[in-house]
Design a protein around this motif. Structure first.
Motif, PDB file in Angstrom:
ATOM      1  N   ILE A  36      47.481  32.952  45.576  1.00  0.00           N
ATOM      2  CA  ILE A  36      46.636  33.817  44.756  1.00  0.00           C
ATOM      3  C   ILE A  36      45.274  33.163  44.545  1.00  0.00           C
ATOM      4  CG2 ILE A  36      46.358  34.845  42.459  1.00  0.00           C
ATOM      5  CD1 ILE A  36      49.488  35.058  42.414  1.00  0.00           C
ATOM      6  N   ARG A  37      45.275  31.875  44.239  1.00  0.00           N
ATOM      7  CA  ARG A  37      44.033  31.129  44.015  1.00  0.00           C
ATOM      8  C   ARG A  37      43.162  31.147  45.277  1.00  0.00           C
ATOM      9  NH1 ARG A  37      43.838  28.048  39.719  1.00  0.00           N
ATOM     10  NH2 ARG A  37      46.070  27.660  39.751  1.00  0.00           N
ATOM     11  N   ARG A  39      43.142  33.422  47.700  1.00  0.00           N
ATOM     12  CA  ARG A  39      42.569  34.764  47.878  1.00  0.00           C
ATOM     13  C   ARG A  39      41.404  34.990  46.927  1.00  0.00           C
ATOM     14  NH1 ARG A  39      48.030  36.161  48.677  1.00  0.00           N
ATOM     15  NH2 ARG A  39      48.284  36.765  46.511  1.00  0.00           N
ATOM     16  N   ALA A  40      41.550  34.546  45.692  1.00  0.00           N
ATOM     17  CA  ALA A  40      40.479  34.717  44.706  1.00  0.00           C
ATOM     18  C   ALA A  40      39.231  33.943  45.111  1.00  0.00           C
ATOM     19  CB  ALA A  40      40.956  34.289  43.321  1.00  0.00           C
ATOM     20  N   ALA A  89      39.326  42.901  38.597  1.00  0.00           N
ATOM     21  CA  ALA A  89      40.161  41.841  39.177  1.00  0.00           C
ATOM     22  C   ALA A  89      39.337  40.626  39.584  1.00  0.00           C
ATOM     23  CB  ALA A  89      40.935  42.371  40.380  1.00  0.00           C
ATOM     24  N   ARG A  90      38.083  40.834  39.973  1.00  0.00           N
ATOM     25  CA  ARG A  90      37.224  39.714  40.407  1.00  0.00           C
ATOM     26  C   ARG A  90      37.085  38.666  39.318  1.00  0.00           C
ATOM     27  NH1 ARG A  90      37.422  36.725  43.075  1.00  0.00           N
ATOM     28  NH2 ARG A  90      35.926  35.114  43.141  1.00  0.00           N
ATOM     29  N   ASP A  92      39.152  38.896  36.308  1.00  0.00           N
ATOM     30  CA  ASP A  92      40.450  38.755  35.645  1.00  0.00           C
ATOM     31  C   ASP A  92      41.357  37.733  36.327  1.00  0.00           C
ATOM     32  OD1 ASP A  92      39.614  40.723  33.905  1.00  0.00           O
ATOM     33  OD2 ASP A  92      40.965  42.274  34.674  1.00  0.00           O
ATOM     34  N   ILE A  93      41.437  37.763  37.644  1.00  0.00           N
ATOM     35  CA  ILE A  93      42.372  36.887  38.358  1.00  0.00           C
ATOM     36  C   ILE A  93      42.023  35.407  38.149  1.00  0.00           C
ATOM     37  CG2 ILE A  93      43.283  36.219  40.627  1.00  0.00           C
ATOM     38  CD1 ILE A  93      44.386  38.917  39.500  1.00  0.00           C
ATOM     39  N   PRO A  94      40.777  34.976  38.360  1.00  0.00           N
ATOM     40  CA  PRO A  94      40.471  33.566  38.081  1.00  0.00           C
ATOM     41  C   PRO A  94      40.727  33.183  36.618  1.00  0.00           C
ATOM     42  CG  PRO A  94      38.759  34.512  39.445  1.00  0.00           C
ATOM     43  CD  PRO A  94      39.638  35.649  39.003  1.00  0.00           C
ATOM     44  N   TRP A  95      40.442  34.087  35.691  1.00  0.00           N
ATOM     45  CA  TRP A  95      40.691  33.805  34.276  1.00  0.00           C
ATOM     46  C   TRP A  95      42.190  33.617  34.041  1.00  0.00           C
ATOM     47  CZ3 TRP A  95      43.483  35.628  30.231  1.00  0.00           C
ATOM     48  CH2 TRP A  95      43.138  35.159  28.962  1.00  0.00           C
ATOM     49  N   LEU A  96      43.006  34.495  34.603  1.00  0.00           N
ATOM     50  CA  LEU A  96      44.460  34.387  34.428  1.00  0.00           C
ATOM     51  C   LEU A  96      45.002  33.103  35.061  1.00  0.00           C
ATOM     52  CD1 LEU A  96      45.470  38.098  35.039  1.00  0.00           C
ATOM     53  CD2 LEU A  96      45.663  36.836  32.881  1.00  0.00           C
ATOM     54  N   LEU A  97      44.489  32.722  36.226  1.00  0.00           N
ATOM     55  CA  LEU A  97      44.917  31.473  36.847  1.00  0.00           C
ATOM     56  C   LEU A  97      44.562  30.278  35.965  1.00  0.00           C
ATOM     57  CD1 LEU A  97      43.931  32.235  40.538  1.00  0.00           C
ATOM     58  CD2 LEU A  97      46.255  31.924  39.664  1.00  0.00           C
TER      59      LEU A  97
END
Length: 120
Positions: A36-37, A39-40, A89-90, A92-97
């Motif tokens: 996931i990281r 891909r982000a 998502a751009r 949100d995903i790094p923040w969630l990680l």
């Protein structure tokens, strides 16, 4: 006064504890987080935003730089929520990680503090 400390049950096999998809009662494996990281990090830099092109009647998710331009189809269809989700998502995903990393570190520190582990 001593706290009543109970050790968690041993982990179950993935999917054995619940029937949600994905399983929410087991930690996300490190290799999955790494995927996931990656891909982000490889995705077009943000911010991303939703644009409605009234002339062509299409909805887009675009980046400020113009390197991302994803057509989500006809403005009249029910894709507004999908477009907002994709655009968010751009960030949100790094923040969630980062939050997962923070919580795992906090958990490891607590385990050391409780004597359940020797290193964080």
């Amino acid at each position: 006064m001593d706290a009543d400390i109970r050790l968690a049950e041993p982990p179950l096999a993935p999917g054995a504890c619940c029937d949600t998809a994905p399983c929410t009662c087991q930690p996300v494996p490190q290799d999955r987080l790494a995927e996931i990281r990656a891909r982000a990090q490889a995705a077009t830099k943000g911010p991303w935003e939703v644009e409605d092109d009234r002339e062509s009647l299409t909805r887009w998710v675009v980046s400020e730089t113009g390197f991302l331009s994803a057509n989500l189809g006809y403005v009249g269809n029910a894709n507004q929520d999908d477009a907002k989700f994709i655009a968010a998502a751009r960030d949100d995903i790094p923040w969630l990680l980062a939050e997962i990393d923070r919580l795992r570190k906090e958990n490891a520190d607590l385990e050391v503090g409780l004597g359940l582990s020797e290193t964080a």
